[in-house]
Scaffold this motif. Structure first.
Motif, PDB file in Angstrom:
ATOM      1  N   GLY A 132       0.807  -1.329  -0.131  1.00 54.33           N
ATOM      2  CA  GLY A 132      -0.054  -0.063   0.103  1.00 54.33           C
ATOM      3  C   GLY A 132       0.982   1.309   0.067  1.00 54.33           C
ATOM      4  N   TRP A 133       2.246   1.005   0.004  1.00 59.33           N
ATOM      5  CA  TRP A 133       2.890   2.470   0.271  1.00 59.33           C
ATOM      6  C   TRP A 133       3.731   2.790  -1.120  1.00 59.33           C
ATOM      7  N   GLY A 145       8.498  -6.282   8.704  1.00 58.21           N
ATOM      8  CA  GLY A 145       7.203  -7.010   8.684  1.00 58.21           C
ATOM      9  C   GLY A 145       6.233  -6.939   7.499  1.00 58.21           C
ATOM     10  N   ASP A 146       5.185  -7.301   7.498  1.00 57.56           N
ATOM     11  CA  ASP A 146       4.118  -6.896   6.575  1.00 57.56           C
ATOM     12  C   ASP A 146       3.608  -5.664   6.276  1.00 57.56           C
ATOM     13  N   LEU A 147       3.890  -5.180   5.222  1.00 60.95           N
ATOM     14  CA  LEU A 147       3.518  -3.600   4.760  1.00 60.95           C
ATOM     15  C   LEU A 147       2.449  -3.537   3.841  1.00 60.95           C
ATOM     16  N   SER A 148       1.430  -4.436   3.699  1.00 59.45           N
ATOM     17  CA  SER A 148       0.503  -4.449   2.780  1.00 59.45           C
ATOM     18  C   SER A 148      -0.690  -3.529   3.279  1.00 59.45           C
ATOM     19  N   GLU A 149      -0.644  -2.922   4.318  1.00 54.62           N
ATOM     20  CA  GLU A 149      -1.539  -2.054   5.007  1.00 54.62           C
ATOM     21  C   GLU A 149      -0.937  -0.712   5.251  1.00 54.62           C
ATOM     22  N   VAL A 150       0.403  -0.632   5.126  1.00 50.00           N
ATOM     23  CA  VAL A 150       0.880   0.696   5.200  1.00 50.00           C
ATOM     24  C   VAL A 150       0.704   1.738   4.195  1.00 50.00           C
ATOM     25  N   THR A 151       0.121   2.844   4.621  1.00 46.98           N
ATOM     26  CA  THR A 151       0.004   4.155   3.734  1.00 46.98           C
ATOM     27  C   THR A 151       0.446   5.353   3.909  1.00 46.98           C
ATOM     28  N   THR A 152       1.350   5.558   4.926  1.00 47.56           N
ATOM     29  CA  THR A 152       1.956   6.971   5.178  1.00 47.56           C
ATOM     30  C   THR A 152       3.431   6.623   5.515  1.00 47.56           C
TER      31      THR A 152
END
Length: 492
Positions: free
Chosen positions: A3-4, A147-154
């Motif tokens: 997501g980033w 870690g799991d960065l799939s939900e990172v947005t900022t």
């Protein structure tokens, strides 16, 4: 899918009249400060490369590890095992020692890339053992794990994740520490002085090494050279201009060869490329790999401009896009996704499959190597300058100035390159380089303050040695193999 995507920086892998330089030979260099003796007395135990069996590396590649302290100020504390590889000199001709190669990033695996580039480096490999290495924090060498960065947005979320998983090592991944590791590697393979070929970030690493260890500098070539005189904003502005110019060069070439973007001139093709960006901003194109929006489209354009070899693929991607198919453009934008890193994996269990952490390692090193932590307001104050530098790429390159938001404090020591007591070095600059624009090599040669030479390649793409130019190859090889520098002002 990660997501980033907003965070992607422009990537993170020559002439007659030669001046003779005496080859460097002799006894092993003096062991430095007390406390580091055990590291400087080690030798690499070469063995099979277990995780390169399915890669492009030659079967003769050998691998090993070099142990270094996590913190050079406290060498009795924690240690890291760095992955190294060797392609032994093939001959003919007498062996000159080892040639360490760094392909940049930061974050690119040298172990993988030396194997993949073995054919391109064959002339040097005749007389040098080629040494690849994964710098600390990269791939097989205690990789930075976020870690799991799939939900990172900022940026702040990303920084928090990386600190959570790798906070113990983030203060120790800066270029000065990597340069000290490089000196331990030099000693561990039995060389009195460092012979080195560095590309892009690897060029800065080589210069920092010369600054820290001038008496141990052998023959060093820096290709695709970052400008050491620029701060973060200046570097980003230079890249925005560089990518705008490189796209203009591509557009002119495309217009002359039945371009899929309508237009009879480079200017008309540029207008078409800009209109496509605006259209995707309003209505992203859905593909099997995800939405192709303006940001992804611009990332695809930028990635393709790193080498003229990519121009045919960019033409294909643009043809597909104008036919309603954005899959190839999306692949150009994101050739390897980087979320979903293995959270529970031990950080030092190498050999074994390396963790794909190029992007996170890139950020970890970049953010350690700068004290800059601008606020959004400070970055927006530069809007007009970035818009003028590149109407198309300016805003996305400008956004990278916020990439280190939330990361632990860094320092600017990784940009100190003055090495007046080091032997002359060779810097190589490409006139159409978008990522490390052309003036950087001459400014680096000046900043080194040791009479280093700057060689100009009139061409396109990031870096010159792999650009299929015989003149560049001959000049670089002549220096590394015979100690012969090109004359001042040499041009290929």
């Amino acid at each position: 899918m990660a997501g980033w995507r907003w965070l992607r920086r422009p990537a993170a892998a020559t002439v007659g009249g030669l001046v003779a330089i005496t080859p460097f030979t002799g006894a092993v260099a003096q062991v430095p400060a007390t406390g580091l003796r055990e590291f400087y007395h080690q030798r690499v135990h070469w063995g099979a490369c277990l995780d390169l069996r399915d890669a492009a590396a030659p079967a003769r590649t050998r691998c090993g590890t070099v142990r270094v302290p996590l913190d050079y100020r406290h060498p009795k504390g924690a240690t890291l095992d760095l992955a190294v590889s060797k392609l032994a000199a093939t001959g003919p001709g007498p062996r000159l020692g080892s040639l360490a190669v760094n392909f940049g990033g930061p974050g690119i695996s040298g172990v993988t890339e030396v194997g993949a580039r073995a054919k391109d480096l064959a002339a040097l490999n005749r007389r040098y053992d080629l040494i690849g290495f994964d710098p600390r924090g990269v791939a097989r060498s205690a990789p930075v794990n976020c870690g799991d960065l799939s939900e990172v947005t900022t940026p702040a979320q990303l920084a928090k994740a990386c600190v959570h998983f790798s906070g113990w090592m983030l203060p120790f991944v800066g270029t000065p520490d990597v340069a000290r590791d490089l000196d331990v590697i030099r000693q561990s393979v039995g060389d009195a002085r460092l012979s080195y070929l560095g590309f892009s970030y690897g060029a800065r690493l080589g210069a920092v090494y010369a600054h820290q260890f001038p008496a141990r500098v052998g023959r060093i070539v820096l290709d695709g050279v970052p400008d050491p005189t620029l701060d973060d904003a200046g570097t980003a502005l230079a890249q925005a201009r560089g990518f705008q110019k490189a796209l203009g060069d591509f557009a002119g070439d495309c217009a002359a060869h039945h371009c899929p973007v309508p237009g009879h001139s480079g200017a008309e093709v540029m207008t078409g490329l800009t209109k496509t960006a605006d259209r995707l901003d309003a209505t992203p194109l859905l593909t099997a790999g995800g939405p192709l929006d303006r940001l992804a489209y611009l990332q695809g354009l930028r990635n393709a401009l790193y080498s003229k070899d990519n121009w045919p693929y960019l033409r294909q991607a643009l043809a597909g896009l104008h036919g309603g198919d954005g899959r190839l453009m999306l692949r150009l934008a994101y050739p390897g996704e980087f979320g979903g890193q293995a959270v529970g994996r031990a950080l030092t269990d190498w050999p074994g499959p390396p963790q794909a952490n190029t992007e996170t390692a890139n950020l970890a090193v970049d953010c350690r190597d700068t004290s800059g932590r601008p606020t959004p307001r400070q970055v927006h104050a530069l809007d007009a300058r970035f818009a003028a530098a590149s109407p198309l790429f300016g805003p996305s390159v400008q956004a990278t100035l916020l990439s280190c938001t939330g990361w632990p404090r860094g320092t600017d020591t990784g940009h100190r390159v003055a090495a007046p007591d080091a032997p002359q070095m060779l810097t190589v600059a490409t006139t159409g380089d978008p990522a490390t624009p052309y003036p950087g090599a001459q400014r680096m040669a000046t900043a080194l303050a040791n009479g280093s030479r700057a060689l100009t390649y009139r061409g396109e793409g990031h870096g010159a040695y792999f650009a299929h130019n015989a003149c560049v190859r001959e000049a670089v090889d002549a220096y590394l193999l015979d100690g012969a520098l090109p004359p001042d002002g040499a041009v290929c």
